[in-house]
Motif scaffolding. Structure first.
Motif, PDB file in Angstrom:
ATOM      1  N   ASP A 138       0.588   3.147  -1.610  1.00 33.53           N
ATOM      2  CA  ASP A 138      -0.408   3.696  -0.692  1.00 33.53           C
ATOM      3  C   ASP A 138      -0.101   5.165  -0.448  1.00 33.53           C
ATOM      4  OD1 ASP A 138      -2.545   3.767   1.012  1.00 33.53           O
ATOM      5  OD2 ASP A 138      -1.648   2.537   2.563  1.00 33.53           O
ATOM      6  N   ASP A 139      -1.091   5.865   0.095  1.00 30.69           N
ATOM      7  CA  ASP A 139      -0.928   7.257   0.497  1.00 30.69           C
ATOM      8  C   ASP A 139      -0.873   7.303   2.024  1.00 30.69           C
ATOM      9  OD1 ASP A 139      -1.037   9.911   1.115  1.00 30.69           O
ATOM     10  OD2 ASP A 139      -2.830  10.358  -0.054  1.00 30.69           O
ATOM     11  N   PRO A 140       0.297   7.591   2.620  1.00 32.31           N
ATOM     12  CA  PRO A 140       0.412   7.594   4.085  1.00 32.31           C
ATOM     13  C   PRO A 140      -0.573   8.541   4.761  1.00 32.31           C
ATOM     14  CG  PRO A 140       2.585   7.645   3.066  1.00 32.31           C
ATOM     15  CD  PRO A 140       1.591   7.844   1.969  1.00 32.31           C
ATOM     16  N   LYS A 141      -0.890   9.676   4.127  1.00 29.17           N
ATOM     17  CA  LYS A 141      -1.839  10.621   4.728  1.00 29.17           C
ATOM     18  C   LYS A 141      -3.245  10.035   4.756  1.00 29.17           C
ATOM     19  CE  LYS A 141       0.693  14.865   3.623  1.00 29.17           C
ATOM     20  NZ  LYS A 141       0.652  16.176   2.924  1.00 29.17           N
ATOM     21  N   LEU A 142      -3.629   9.327   3.683  1.00 28.49           N
ATOM     22  CA  LEU A 142      -4.928   8.667   3.667  1.00 28.49           C
ATOM     23  C   LEU A 142      -4.979   7.563   4.708  1.00 28.49           C
ATOM     24  CD1 LEU A 142      -7.706   8.180   2.384  1.00 28.49           C
ATOM     25  CD2 LEU A 142      -6.589   6.665   0.727  1.00 28.49           C
ATOM     26  N   ALA A 143      -3.872   6.830   4.836  1.00 28.68           N
ATOM     27  CA  ALA A 143      -3.810   5.762   5.839  1.00 28.68           C
ATOM     28  C   ALA A 143      -3.997   6.324   7.239  1.00 28.68           C
ATOM     29  CB  ALA A 143      -2.476   5.026   5.736  1.00 28.68           C
ATOM     30  N   GLU A 144      -3.373   7.473   7.509  1.00 29.68           N
ATOM     31  CA  GLU A 144      -3.516   8.095   8.824  1.00 29.68           C
ATOM     32  C   GLU A 144      -4.961   8.538   9.048  1.00 29.68           C
ATOM     33  OE1 GLU A 144      -1.501  11.725  11.459  1.00 29.68           O
ATOM     34  OE2 GLU A 144      -0.853  11.338   9.411  1.00 29.68           O
ATOM     35  N   LYS A 145      -5.583   9.075   8.006  1.00 33.27           N
ATOM     36  CA  LYS A 145      -6.966   9.513   8.116  1.00 33.27           C
ATOM     37  C   LYS A 145      -7.891   8.335   8.380  1.00 33.27           C
ATOM     38  CE  LYS A 145     -10.476  12.154   5.573  1.00 33.27           C
ATOM     39  NZ  LYS A 145     -10.782  12.870   4.305  1.00 33.27           N
ATOM     40  N   GLN A 146      -7.581   7.180   7.783  1.00 35.34           N
ATOM     41  CA  GLN A 146      -8.401   5.978   7.966  1.00 35.34           C
ATOM     42  C   GLN A 146      -7.968   5.165   9.179  1.00 35.34           C
ATOM     43  OE1 GLN A 146      -7.983   4.015   4.155  1.00 35.34           O
ATOM     44  NE2 GLN A 146      -9.683   5.160   3.252  1.00 35.34           N
ATOM     45  N   ASN A 147      -7.018   5.700   9.945  1.00 36.58           N
ATOM     46  CA  ASN A 147      -6.558   5.069  11.188  1.00 36.58           C
ATOM     47  C   ASN A 147      -6.002   3.668  10.939  1.00 36.58           C
ATOM     48  OD1 ASN A 147      -6.059   4.983  13.955  1.00 36.58           O
ATOM     49  ND2 ASN A 147      -8.013   4.025  14.403  1.00 36.58           N
ATOM     50  N   ARG A 148      -5.102   3.558   9.971  1.00 40.81           N
ATOM     51  CA  ARG A 148      -4.460   2.283   9.656  1.00 40.81           C
ATOM     52  C   ARG A 148      -3.015   2.539   9.251  1.00 40.81           C
ATOM     53  NH1 ARG A 148      -3.713   2.089   4.248  1.00 40.81           N
ATOM     54  NH2 ARG A 148      -5.105   3.325   2.919  1.00 40.81           N
ATOM     55  N   ASP A 149      -2.246   1.459   9.129  1.00 37.83           N
ATOM     56  CA  ASP A 149      -0.870   1.576   8.647  1.00 37.83           C
ATOM     57  C   ASP A 149      -0.877   1.750   7.136  1.00 37.83           C
ATOM     58  OD1 ASP A 149       0.108   1.237  11.216  1.00 37.83           O
ATOM     59  OD2 ASP A 149       0.221  -0.946  11.008  1.00 37.83           O
ATOM     60  N   SER A 150       0.290   2.088   6.590  1.00 34.21           N
ATOM     61  CA  SER A 150       0.416   2.190   5.139  1.00 34.21           C
ATOM     62  C   SER A 150       1.542   1.281   4.670  1.00 34.21           C
ATOM     63  CB  SER A 150       0.712   3.641   4.723  1.00 34.21           C
ATOM     64  OG  SER A 150       1.988   4.042   5.194  1.00 34.21           O
ATOM     65  N   GLY A 151       1.566   0.993   3.357  1.00 40.41           N
ATOM     66  CA  GLY A 151       2.658   0.217   2.786  1.00 40.41           C
ATOM     67  C   GLY A 151       2.437  -1.282   2.846  1.00 40.41           C
ATOM     68  N   LEU A 152       3.527  -2.037   2.881  1.00 36.25           N
ATOM     69  CA  LEU A 152       3.472  -3.491   2.865  1.00 36.25           C
ATOM     70  C   LEU A 152       2.896  -4.031   4.167  1.00 36.25           C
ATOM     71  CD1 LEU A 152       6.995  -4.224   1.340  1.00 36.25           C
ATOM     72  CD2 LEU A 152       4.799  -4.557   0.203  1.00 36.25           C
ATOM     73  N   SER A 153       2.058  -5.055   4.056  1.00 38.26           N
ATOM     74  CA  SER A 153       1.482  -5.660   5.256  1.00 38.26           C
ATOM     75  C   SER A 153       2.138  -6.982   5.597  1.00 38.26           C
ATOM     76  CB  SER A 153      -0.021  -5.879   5.058  1.00 38.26           C
ATOM     77  OG  SER A 153      -0.260  -6.745   3.965  1.00 38.26           O
ATOM     78  N   SER A 154       2.907  -7.555   4.672  1.00 33.45           N
ATOM     79  CA  SER A 154       3.595  -8.824   4.931  1.00 33.45           C
ATOM     80  C   SER A 154       4.832  -8.898   4.042  1.00 33.45           C
ATOM     81  CB  SER A 154       2.663 -10.011   4.654  1.00 33.45           C
ATOM     82  OG  SER A 154       2.252 -10.019   3.302  1.00 33.45           O
ATOM     83  N   LYS A 155       5.623  -9.929   4.252  1.00 28.99           N
ATOM     84  CA  LYS A 155       6.864 -10.064   3.489  1.00 28.99           C
ATOM     85  C   LYS A 155       6.565 -10.405   2.034  1.00 28.99           C
ATOM     86  CE  LYS A 155      10.238 -11.996   5.751  1.00 28.99           C
ATOM     87  NZ  LYS A 155      11.200 -10.889   5.937  1.00 28.99           N
ATOM     88  N   PRO A 156       7.116  -9.652   1.065  1.00 27.92           N
ATOM     89  CA  PRO A 156       6.916  -9.990  -0.352  1.00 27.92           C
ATOM     90  C   PRO A 156       7.498 -11.374  -0.659  1.00 27.92           C
ATOM     91  CG  PRO A 156       7.809  -7.771  -0.105  1.00 27.92           C
ATOM     92  CD  PRO A 156       7.913  -8.424   1.234  1.00 27.92           C
ATOM     93  N   GLN A 157       6.990 -11.989  -1.708  1.00 26.41           N
ATOM     94  CA  GLN A 157       7.467 -13.308  -2.122  1.00 26.41           C
ATOM     95  C   GLN A 157       7.807 -13.262  -3.609  1.00 26.41           C
ATOM     96  OE1 GLN A 157       7.906 -15.660   0.024  1.00 26.41           O
ATOM     97  NE2 GLN A 157       6.628 -15.069   1.763  1.00 26.41           N
ATOM     98  N   LEU A 158       8.992 -13.775  -3.964  1.00 22.93           N
ATOM     99  CA  LEU A 158       9.423 -13.749  -5.349  1.00 22.93           C
ATOM    100  C   LEU A 158       9.484 -15.168  -5.897  1.00 22.93           C
ATOM    101  CD1 LEU A 158      11.875 -11.312  -6.889  1.00 22.93           C
ATOM    102  CD2 LEU A 158      11.913 -13.677  -7.682  1.00 22.93           C
ATOM    103  N   ILE A 159       8.722 -15.420  -6.966  1.00 18.04           N
ATOM    104  CA  ILE A 159       8.694 -16.721  -7.612  1.00 18.04           C
ATOM    105  C   ILE A 159       9.143 -16.540  -9.052  1.00 18.04           C
ATOM    106  CG2 ILE A 159       7.265 -18.691  -8.247  1.00 18.04           C
ATOM    107  CD1 ILE A 159       5.403 -17.956  -5.983  1.00 18.04           C
TER     108      ILE A 159
END
Length: 856
Positions: A164-185
């Motif tokens: 994600d682009d943190p600056k774009l996230a800030e412009k869109q008024n949202r968080d950036s990056g992971l939204s939940s815990k990754p899962q490895l299978i």
């Protein structure tokens, strides 16, 4: 052929691994979860809990400011430590006796899970990131928006992937990056991002096997994925606007389900369904195969499920929300519910000892078993209540539960405690602020506990306490209870006495005198004859405080019978004209000199004298700030003549931090400022500012000059039912409390032409949504903006969802009642939203109830 067979075998192996390692929230068939259920322990942390991790006999946790660990069996805190200043929130995971924490803009920390001793750390930037450890690798964000795989042996980054682009996230008024815990299978790493992507990666290289971007609905700039779960074939994810299923091997979308409100929690698998909660107050079960809704169950008709936790246990689906633990079967039928205050809503995790639940800053362990019960003998109950009351602030959760079950005996035991603490606080005039504050906090805690036992039979005792209270907040708590739950035969005379004492005080404003506010709220909602008569008298008296008249105007048609309806109709606004600029600004009330100006800095004034200066002809001019043309910093000038102000002129300029020091040579004598092309009494500069035509004395052609017209952009016309409802709702909102210092611009629904709106005493303007800039309804003239919306709640107080923007009114079955929501926007962090209920009496629509739903 051999290559094709090899590929098929590889895919089967992958599918088998998915079956063996499903990442759906675990079920706990061995753990019997049904009433009776009791709290084993509850532990309070120092701040709101962000994440927990259970490993063997230890529960690790993170908050906005700390990380720590608890003993699973007892809840005893093993350790807790704070972050440095740049910490602010953390996410955690556990492996092999080590607690790993992604801590805000500070570091990635590894510490001993039993002691908290740090083993090593890596510097990180950006907000805290979800984190998962698998084998010898750790996956998280070291920098916001970029996933990193870290080798736990070397502490080196193996690979990174931009999410994600943190600056774009800030412009869109949202968080950036992971939204939940990754899962490895096995050999696949699945993850979801705040940017609305679901990804499948090769965990060794970070190469994307597939990436899927969830499409944002029309009108939305972005969508965030809340979380996901999996079975052997599919990835099931929830996002802001619903749920979606993808093929686990290819990322191909299989189905999509749209909800009527926001979703903010991950889904779980429940039999052959995918289940999740929505902000609309419903629990949904969607077919895992087709994405078709199988059933939904109402948890709260008012919505408010922004915080909820869900878990599948054997044949039950558990939902922790609104201080309750609910259980549903596979048909959506509610099996049972149990109250668990403070720990139901943040998360549920099964252990061998029971369920770990959390909410806010609390973590608790609950398990099957009966709660202790109070004795049945009255004398034994009172004796126990007195013992609990003597140390009520130090009771365990189990003791508090028993104490609250003692009812009348609990009230009798707490009353002397409150009186004793009230006496101590009332003597604090001789004490310093710190000592007084400590006594107040002790009193407040006792009052809140007392009110937990109160019933209408205790009204007289609480009225006596209210009269004794000098701690305003404690008095407020009692007043609030009396207004909502007290015996009306006793509270009505009391509240009427309060109103009679202060109703003539024009300085009383909402929130400044809480006794006034609670008394008025209590009187306004009652059909008691004395309460109705009081409001009828006050509504008819133009000299009465406007807040009282506003309450009467919006309630009497509901509570006052036919006399109430007639009084409200008689009080409707029929005056289409406005006062002159000089009269409205209060020109003659402005002091002639600055030395005579005495302004309370905490009060708002329609006109303020900024400076006086003398021109070359010896004329004294005043520079005045007033919002009556729109912005609060608008500048006006007037001259002194025979000891009075006269010749008011709008300059079109604004003061900013400081007015132009050369204004005396700039504004007086400027013909452009005094030009009135259409001779309607308003200058061209003023008309351009508010939106009327400088070359037409009557912009809307209704026979009133612009300078006299309350609605200069709308002429009278016959209104349909919807328009009549909107007009009545507008008048109810602004009839007496109209915020009339500025012109108000009304955003009309696009399918409705402007029409005259009554109720305000100053200028009302009009625009359609397509003509209003998107930036919060503001433009170069930041006037207050009023908008009509569908109501937030229906006639039964269930949450309303009307997506058609042309429908702004909700009707009952025979169209004799309607509800509308009115938003008044005055600027950032200065807006309100009211639901207004209206009813038709003899062909006239009037308000019967008005409720503030939100304020910012």
């Amino acid at each position: 052929m051999i290559r094709l067979l090899s590929r098929l075998i590889f895919m089967l192996l992958i599918l088998q691994s998915c079956v063996a390692r499903s990442v759906a929230l675990p079920t706990q068939s061995a753990l019997e979860i049904k009433p009776p259920i009791k709290e084993i322990w509850v532990q309070q942390c120092n701040d709101q809990i962000e994440d927990i991790c259970i490993k063997d006999t230890i529960i690790a946790f993170s908050t906005f400011e700390t990380i720590g660990a608890l003993d699973l069996a007892t809840g005893k805190k093993l350790w807790e430590k704070s972050f440095a200043e740049k910490g602010f929130s953390a996410y955690i995971d556990c492996s092999n006796g080590t607690l790993y924490a992604s801590i805000g803009e500070l570091k990635l920390s590894a510490c001993n899970i039993k002691t908290g001793k740090e083993l090593w750390s890596l510097k990180r930037r950006g907000f805290a990131s979800n984190i998962v450890v698998h084998g010898s690798a750790l996956y998280c964000e070291l920098n916001s928006g970029t996933l990193a795989a870290i080798d736990l042996k070397t502490k080196r980054t193996k690979w990174t992937l931009k999410l994600d682009d943190p600056k774009l996230a800030e412009k869109q008024n949202r968080d950036s990056g992971l939204s939940s815990k990754p899962q490895l299978i096995e050999k696949r790493l699945y993850l979801a991002s705040e940017a609305g992507e679901i990804l499948c990666l090769n965990p060794a290289s970070g190469k994307a096997i597939w990436r899927y971007k969830v499409p944002a609905p029309i009108g939305e700039s972005s969508v965030s994925v809340c979380g996901f779960t999996m079975d052997s074939r599919r990835v099931y994810a929830t996002h802001d606007f619903g749920a979606i299923a993808l093929d686990a091997l290819t990322g191909k979308p299989l189905w999509s389900f749209v909800t009527q409100d926001q979703v903010s929690m991950a889904p779980v698998l429940f039999g052959d369904s995918v289940a999740f909660c929505c902000w609309d107050g419903n629990l949904y079960a969607i077919s895992a195969e087709t994405g078709v809704k199988k059933w939904s169950a109402v948890i709260s008709k008012m919505g408010d499920l922004s915080s909820a936790a869900i878990m599948a246990v054997s044949n039950s689906l558990l939902v922790a929300a609104l201080d309750n633990l609910f259980a549903f079967d596979k048909t959506g039928a509610r099996i049972w519910e149990e109250p668990f205050q403070d720990i139901a809503g943040g998360g549920i995790q099964p252990t061998k000892k029971g369920l770990i639940m959390r909410g806010g800053d609390m973590i608790g362990l609950v398990a099957r078993g009966a709660q202790p019960k109070p004795p049945t003998d009255p004398s034994a109950r009172l004796d126990l209540a007195k013992r609990f009351a003597a140390r009520f602030e130090k009771l365990t959760r189990s003791e508090k539960r028993v104490f609250m079950a003692l009812g009348d005996e609990g009230f009798a035991a707490m009353l002397p405690v409150v009186q004793q603490r009230m006496d101590a606080y009332n003597k604090t005039a001789r004490l310093d602020d710190k000592a007084s504050s400590a006594l107040y906090e002790r009193l407040d805690a006792a009052v809140e506990t007392l009110l937990a036992f109160a019933s209408p039979k205790h009204t007289s005792q609480l009225l006596a306490l209210c009269n004794e209270a000098k701690a305003s907040d404690s008095a407020d708590s009692i007043l609030r209870w009396l207004a909502e739950d007290g015996d009306q035969s006793l509270t009505v005379p009391f509240f009427l006495a309060v109103m009679q004492k202060i109703d003539a005080d024009k300085s009383v404003q909402t929130g400044e005198n809480n006794s006034f506010g609670y008394a008025l709220d209590a009187i306004a909602k009652l059909s008691d004859p004395a309460a109705v008569k009081f409001l009828l008298d006050k509504l008819a008296d133009p000299n009465v405080n406007y807040i009282i008249r506003q309450a009467a105007f919006t309630n009497l048609a509901r509570t006052g019978g036919q006399p109430g309806v007639e009084a409200v109709i008689a009080a409707k606004d029929t005056n289409r004209a406005i006062p002159s600029l000089e009269d409205f600004i209060g020109l003659q009330g402005i002091p002639l000199t600055l030395s005579a100006t005495k302004l309370d800095p905490y009060e708002y004034h329609r006109a303020v004298l900024l400076e006086t200066k003398t021109d070359k002809n010896g004329v004294i001019w005043g520079l005045i700030s007033s919002p009556i043309a729109g912005p609060a910093g608008d500048l006006w000038i007037a001259r002194q003549e025979n000891g009075k102000w006269t010749g008011l002129v709008y300059t079109g300029a604004q003061s900013g931090k400081n007015p132009d020091p050369n204004w005396i040579n700039k504004f007086p004598g400027d013909d452009k400022l005094t030009k009135d092309s259409d001779a309607d009494g308003w200058t061209d500069v003023f008309e351009v500012a508010i939106g009327t035509k400088p070359d037409a004395a009557d912009t809307d052609g209704d026979g009133l000059k612009d300078s006299e017209d309350k609605n200069p952009l709308a002429a009278p016309r016959e209104l349909n039912e919807t328009e009549q409802v909107l007009a009545a709702a507008f008048e109810a909102r602004f009839r007496f409390n109209d915020g009339s210092d500025s012109p108000h611009r009304v955003e009309m629904p696009d399918n409705i032409a402007p029409f005259e709106l009554m109720g305000r005493q100053w200028v009302t303007l009009f625009a359609h949504s397509k003509d209003i800039p998107a930036a919060k309804g503001r433009d170069e003239r930041p006037m207050p903006l009023v908008s009509f919306r569908p109501p937030k709640y229906d006639f039964d107080l269930a949450k309303v969802y009307i997506k058609d923007k042309s429908l702004v009114a909700l009707w009952n079955s025979d169209k004799t009642e309607a509800k509308v929501h009115i938003v008044a926007y005055y600027g950032p962090l200065a807006a309100t939203g009211f639901d207004i209920r209206l009813k038709k009496f003899n062909g006239v629509w009037v308000a019967v109830e008005m409720q503030m739903i939100w304020i910012s």
